[in-house]
Design a protein around this motif. Sequence first.
Motif, PDB file in Angstrom:
ATOM      1  N   ASP A 141       0.856  -1.183   0.000  1.00 42.95           N
ATOM      2  CA  ASP A 141       0.000   0.000   0.000  1.00 42.95           C
ATOM      3  C   ASP A 141       0.897   1.241   0.000  1.00 42.95           C
ATOM      4  O   ASP A 141       1.573   1.528   0.986  1.00 42.95           O
ATOM      5  CB  ASP A 141      -0.898  -0.007   1.233  1.00 42.95           C
ATOM      6  CG  ASP A 141      -1.919   1.122   1.221  1.00 42.95           C
ATOM      7  OD1 ASP A 141      -1.770   2.064   0.409  1.00 42.95           O
ATOM      8  OD2 ASP A 141      -2.861   1.071   2.037  1.00 42.95           O
ATOM      9  N   LYS A 142       0.941   1.964  -1.091  1.00 41.68           N
ATOM     10  CA  LYS A 142       1.839   3.115  -1.226  1.00 41.68           C
ATOM     11  C   LYS A 142       1.586   4.169  -0.151  1.00 41.68           C
ATOM     12  O   LYS A 142       2.492   4.911   0.229  1.00 41.68           O
ATOM     13  CB  LYS A 142       1.682   3.757  -2.607  1.00 41.68           C
ATOM     14  CG  LYS A 142       1.867   2.793  -3.777  1.00 41.68           C
ATOM     15  CD  LYS A 142       3.188   2.058  -3.716  1.00 41.68           C
ATOM     16  CE  LYS A 142       3.336   1.091  -4.890  1.00 41.68           C
ATOM     17  NZ  LYS A 142       4.542   0.243  -4.780  1.00 41.68           N
ATOM     18  N   ALA A 143       0.362   4.218   0.362  1.00 41.42           N
ATOM     19  CA  ALA A 143       0.042   5.206   1.393  1.00 41.42           C
ATOM     20  C   ALA A 143       0.858   4.969   2.664  1.00 41.42           C
ATOM     21  O   ALA A 143       1.141   5.900   3.415  1.00 41.42           O
ATOM     22  CB  ALA A 143      -1.447   5.178   1.709  1.00 41.42           C
ATOM     23  N   ASP A 144       1.244   3.700   2.897  1.00 39.12           N
ATOM     24  CA  ASP A 144       2.018   3.381   4.089  1.00 39.12           C
ATOM     25  C   ASP A 144       3.403   4.015   4.067  1.00 39.12           C
ATOM     26  O   ASP A 144       4.013   4.218   5.110  1.00 39.12           O
ATOM     27  CB  ASP A 144       2.178   1.865   4.239  1.00 39.12           C
ATOM     28  CG  ASP A 144       0.882   1.182   4.646  1.00 39.12           C
ATOM     29  OD1 ASP A 144      -0.005   1.880   5.171  1.00 39.12           O
ATOM     30  OD2 ASP A 144       0.769  -0.035   4.434  1.00 39.12           O
ATOM     31  N   ALA A 145       3.896   4.306   2.857  1.00 41.63           N
ATOM     32  CA  ALA A 145       5.246   4.846   2.731  1.00 41.63           C
ATOM     33  C   ALA A 145       5.261   6.341   2.423  1.00 41.63           C
ATOM     34  O   ALA A 145       6.337   6.914   2.221  1.00 41.63           O
ATOM     35  CB  ALA A 145       6.004   4.094   1.631  1.00 41.63           C
TER      36      ALA A 145
END
Length: 207
Positions: free
Chosen positions: A102-106
Amino acid sequence: MPYHKPARLSMAVSAVLLAVTLSACQGNDDDAGTTGQPAPSSKDTSPSATASQAEAGSGGDVATGESVTGKVAEEEGPVTYEITAEKVDLGTEAEAAALVQDKADAKGKVLAIAHVKFTHTSGPAISSSSDVNDGTTIWADGQRGAILIGAPDDAAGCEDVYDIDSWKAGESHTVCTSYLVPAAAKNVEVHWSEEDGEPYIWTFPNG
């Protein structure tokens, strides 16, 4: 300079999508990542606290390049180690985004790789994988970073404890740990602690 920022991280992890466990909870290093609440800083830099930690032989701020001594209950028996956090390598936000499902996590985070040197100073030889690196965590500005689940710690200069077949007194190995930390953090901290002990803290300025 204690802060290192390579142009690109060449870890095998770049080819794998990894799950992220976002930190952290209230409590010590071992408890982080379970409640979703911000972790308080584990530092107490008052003179009385520093003196108390020194007398207890466990925990406190450690100068760059300085070593500490810690004990680990290995499968073969108790082993004493000399521990030194050598450096922290930081990647880019784009590299961090490529590592997670999940790109939002990074978002707003970078990969931090802590290089910690462990020297076996006394105790039985270890024939199974050591637990010494279980006490290592990475923090930024007093808050624990996000754990990368399944990240291989095989960056340049790092060894995997599972590949160390025999570890005798007098031998040293550098083992790495990977976390995500805020890109804008002023300081990145490497913590190491004995089981149920207060952490030793090496601080590396970010940039």
